[in-house]
Scaffold this motif. Structure first.
Motif, PDB file in Angstrom:
ATOM      1  N   CYS A 152       0.859  -1.327   0.199  1.00  0.00           N
ATOM      2  CA  CYS A 152       0.033  -0.204  -0.009  1.00  0.00           C
ATOM      3  C   CYS A 152       0.740   1.150  -0.059  1.00  0.00           C
ATOM      4  N   VAL A 153       1.963   1.218   0.714  1.00  0.00           N
ATOM      5  CA  VAL A 153       2.814   2.288   0.606  1.00  0.00           C
ATOM      6  C   VAL A 153       3.497   2.627  -0.955  1.00  0.00           C
ATOM      7  N   ASN A 154       3.899   1.456  -1.426  1.00  0.00           N
ATOM      8  CA  ASN A 154       4.441   1.612  -2.791  1.00  0.00           C
ATOM      9  C   ASN A 154       3.533   1.613  -3.699  1.00  0.00           C
ATOM     10  N   GLN A 155       2.529   1.936  -3.632  1.00  0.00           N
ATOM     11  CA  GLN A 155       1.228   1.944  -4.710  1.00  0.00           C
ATOM     12  C   GLN A 155       1.373   3.359  -5.224  1.00  0.00           C
ATOM     13  N   GLY A 156       1.888   4.548  -4.339  1.00  0.00           N
ATOM     14  CA  GLY A 156       1.993   5.722  -4.858  1.00  0.00           C
ATOM     15  C   GLY A 156       0.754   6.457  -4.510  1.00  0.00           C
ATOM     16  N   LYS A 157       0.604   7.657  -5.168  1.00  0.00           N
ATOM     17  CA  LYS A 157      -0.570   8.693  -4.987  1.00  0.00           C
ATOM     18  C   LYS A 157      -1.610   8.386  -6.166  1.00  0.00           C
ATOM     19  N   VAL A 158      -2.748   8.701  -5.634  1.00  0.00           N
ATOM     20  CA  VAL A 158      -3.945   8.533  -6.352  1.00  0.00           C
ATOM     21  C   VAL A 158      -4.629   9.741  -6.570  1.00  0.00           C
ATOM     22  N   GLN A 159      -5.289   9.999  -7.680  1.00  0.00           N
ATOM     23  CA  GLN A 159      -6.154  11.282  -7.691  1.00  0.00           C
ATOM     24  C   GLN A 159      -7.146  11.274  -8.586  1.00  0.00           C
ATOM     25  N   LEU A 160      -7.138  10.350  -9.579  1.00  0.00           N
ATOM     26  CA  LEU A 160      -8.181  10.187 -10.562  1.00  0.00           C
ATOM     27  C   LEU A 160      -9.371   9.131 -10.193  1.00  0.00           C
ATOM     28  N   ASN A 161     -10.566   9.281 -10.471  1.00  0.00           N
ATOM     29  CA  ASN A 161     -11.622   8.809 -10.226  1.00  0.00           C
ATOM     30  C   ASN A 161     -11.318   7.128 -10.393  1.00  0.00           C
ATOM     31  N   GLY A 162     -11.474   6.224  -9.684  1.00  0.00           N
ATOM     32  CA  GLY A 162     -11.551   4.883  -9.751  1.00  0.00           C
ATOM     33  C   GLY A 162     -10.297   4.338  -9.220  1.00  0.00           C
ATOM     34  N   GLN A 163      -9.074   5.203  -9.051  1.00  0.00           N
ATOM     35  CA  GLN A 163      -8.001   4.952  -8.494  1.00  0.00           C
ATOM     36  C   GLN A 163      -8.189   4.393  -7.122  1.00  0.00           C
ATOM     37  N   ILE A 164      -7.341   3.231  -6.668  1.00  0.00           N
ATOM     38  CA  ILE A 164      -7.520   2.904  -5.331  1.00  0.00           C
ATOM     39  C   ILE A 164      -6.198   2.332  -4.801  1.00  0.00           C
ATOM     40  N   ILE A 165      -6.221   2.519  -3.408  1.00  0.00           N
ATOM     41  CA  ILE A 165      -4.987   1.875  -2.609  1.00  0.00           C
ATOM     42  C   ILE A 165      -5.489   0.701  -2.003  1.00  0.00           C
ATOM     43  N   VAL A 166      -4.782  -0.327  -1.652  1.00  0.00           N
ATOM     44  CA  VAL A 166      -5.307  -1.402  -1.063  1.00  0.00           C
ATOM     45  C   VAL A 166      -4.159  -1.896  -0.229  1.00  0.00           C
ATOM     46  N   CYS A 167      -4.584  -2.333   1.113  1.00  0.00           N
ATOM     47  CA  CYS A 167      -3.734  -3.106   2.314  1.00  0.00           C
ATOM     48  C   CYS A 167      -4.508  -4.246   2.569  1.00  0.00           C
ATOM     49  N   LEU A 168      -4.064  -5.376   1.946  1.00  0.00           N
ATOM     50  CA  LEU A 168      -4.887  -6.543   2.309  1.00  0.00           C
ATOM     51  C   LEU A 168      -4.592  -7.023   3.778  1.00  0.00           C
ATOM     52  N   PRO A 169      -3.229  -7.025   4.403  1.00  0.00           N
ATOM     53  CA  PRO A 169      -3.284  -7.392   5.561  1.00  0.00           C
ATOM     54  C   PRO A 169      -4.010  -6.758   6.739  1.00  0.00           C
ATOM     55  N   ASN A 170      -4.255  -5.289   6.507  1.00  0.00           N
ATOM     56  CA  ASN A 170      -4.933  -4.469   7.416  1.00  0.00           C
ATOM     57  C   ASN A 170      -6.595  -4.354   6.914  1.00  0.00           C
ATOM     58  N   ARG A 171      -6.723  -4.983   5.568  1.00  0.00           N
ATOM     59  CA  ARG A 171      -8.123  -5.206   5.080  1.00  0.00           C
ATOM     60  C   ARG A 171      -8.642  -3.801   4.896  1.00  0.00           C
ATOM     61  N   MET A 172      -7.772  -2.715   4.337  1.00  0.00           N
ATOM     62  CA  MET A 172      -8.268  -1.382   4.154  1.00  0.00           C
ATOM     63  C   MET A 172      -8.150  -1.174   2.693  1.00  0.00           C
ATOM     64  N   THR A 173      -8.972  -0.369   2.118  1.00  0.00           N
ATOM     65  CA  THR A 173      -8.796   0.226   0.726  1.00  0.00           C
ATOM     66  C   THR A 173      -9.317   1.735   1.011  1.00  0.00           C
ATOM     67  N   ALA A 174      -8.747   2.378   0.139  1.00  0.00           N
ATOM     68  CA  ALA A 174      -9.066   3.900  -0.215  1.00  0.00           C
ATOM     69  C   ALA A 174      -9.174   4.056  -1.678  1.00  0.00           C
ATOM     70  N   GLN A 175     -10.426   4.689  -2.108  1.00  0.00           N
ATOM     71  CA  GLN A 175     -10.740   4.705  -3.354  1.00  0.00           C
ATOM     72  C   GLN A 175     -11.132   6.162  -3.773  1.00  0.00           C
ATOM     73  N   VAL A 176     -10.647   6.597  -4.779  1.00  0.00           N
ATOM     74  CA  VAL A 176     -11.165   8.036  -5.163  1.00  0.00           C
ATOM     75  C   VAL A 176     -12.415   7.877  -5.987  1.00  0.00           C
ATOM     76  N   ILE A 177     -13.394   8.838  -5.498  1.00  0.00           N
ATOM     77  CA  ILE A 177     -14.432   8.824  -6.013  1.00  0.00           C
ATOM     78  C   ILE A 177     -14.949  10.048  -6.571  1.00  0.00           C
ATOM     79  N   THR A 178     -15.692  10.510  -7.579  1.00  0.00           N
ATOM     80  CA  THR A 178     -16.019  11.749  -7.776  1.00  0.00           C
ATOM     81  C   THR A 178     -17.504  11.975  -7.284  1.00  0.00           C
ATOM     82  N   GLN A 179     -17.840  13.513  -7.002  1.00  0.00           N
ATOM     83  CA  GLN A 179     -18.907  13.893  -6.579  1.00  0.00           C
ATOM     84  C   GLN A 179     -19.968  13.509  -7.427  1.00  0.00           C
TER      85      GLN A 179
END
Length: 120
Positions: A91-118
């Motif tokens: 998840c640290v090495n996935q880099g920066k996200v900013q566009l709609n649909g991009q996602i950061i995933v951390c499987l061990p912590n079961r965490m996702t952070a997804q960019v979404i549009t208004q």
């Protein structure tokens, strides 16, 4: 010899056609996801735990499943994980996200952070 040259020409035409189709698909995908993003939705174990505005700077710790943590930073419209308690740090090495649909995933912590549009 003539059959060999004809076969090589056909192979070359096929390779070029596949490359053009693949490039067009990647371009279309990129253009579709280039909508202005406005929020970051964070989920832990499949449940939404927070939604953050990408236009506001933020520095916070996300508590993952099983007690793990992810250090989330939002700055200048981009979000990334700077530190994590997981062993692999994908998840640290996935880099920066900013566009709609991009996602950061951390499987061990079961965490996702997804960019979404208004949604309007």
């Amino acid at each position: 010899m003539s059959d060999f040259i004809q076969t090589k020409k056909k192979d070359l035409i096929l390779i070029i056609a596949v490359l053009i189709i693949a490039s067009a698909g990647m371009l279309i995908n990129h253009l579709l996801h280039q909508k202005p993003a406005s929020r970051l939705e964070v989920q832990v174990d499949g449940q939404v735990v927070a939604t953050y505005d990408l236009s506001e700077n933020l520095d916070t710790i996300i508590e993952g499943a099983g007690g793990g943590t992810n250090h989330l930073i939002i700055q200048n419209g981009m979000a990334w994980i700077s530190e994590a308690s997981c062993p692999d740090k994908v998840c640290v090495n996935q880099g920066k996200v900013q566009l709609n649909g991009q996602i950061i995933v951390c499987l061990p912590n079961r965490m996702t952070a997804q960019v979404i549009t208004q949604e309007k």
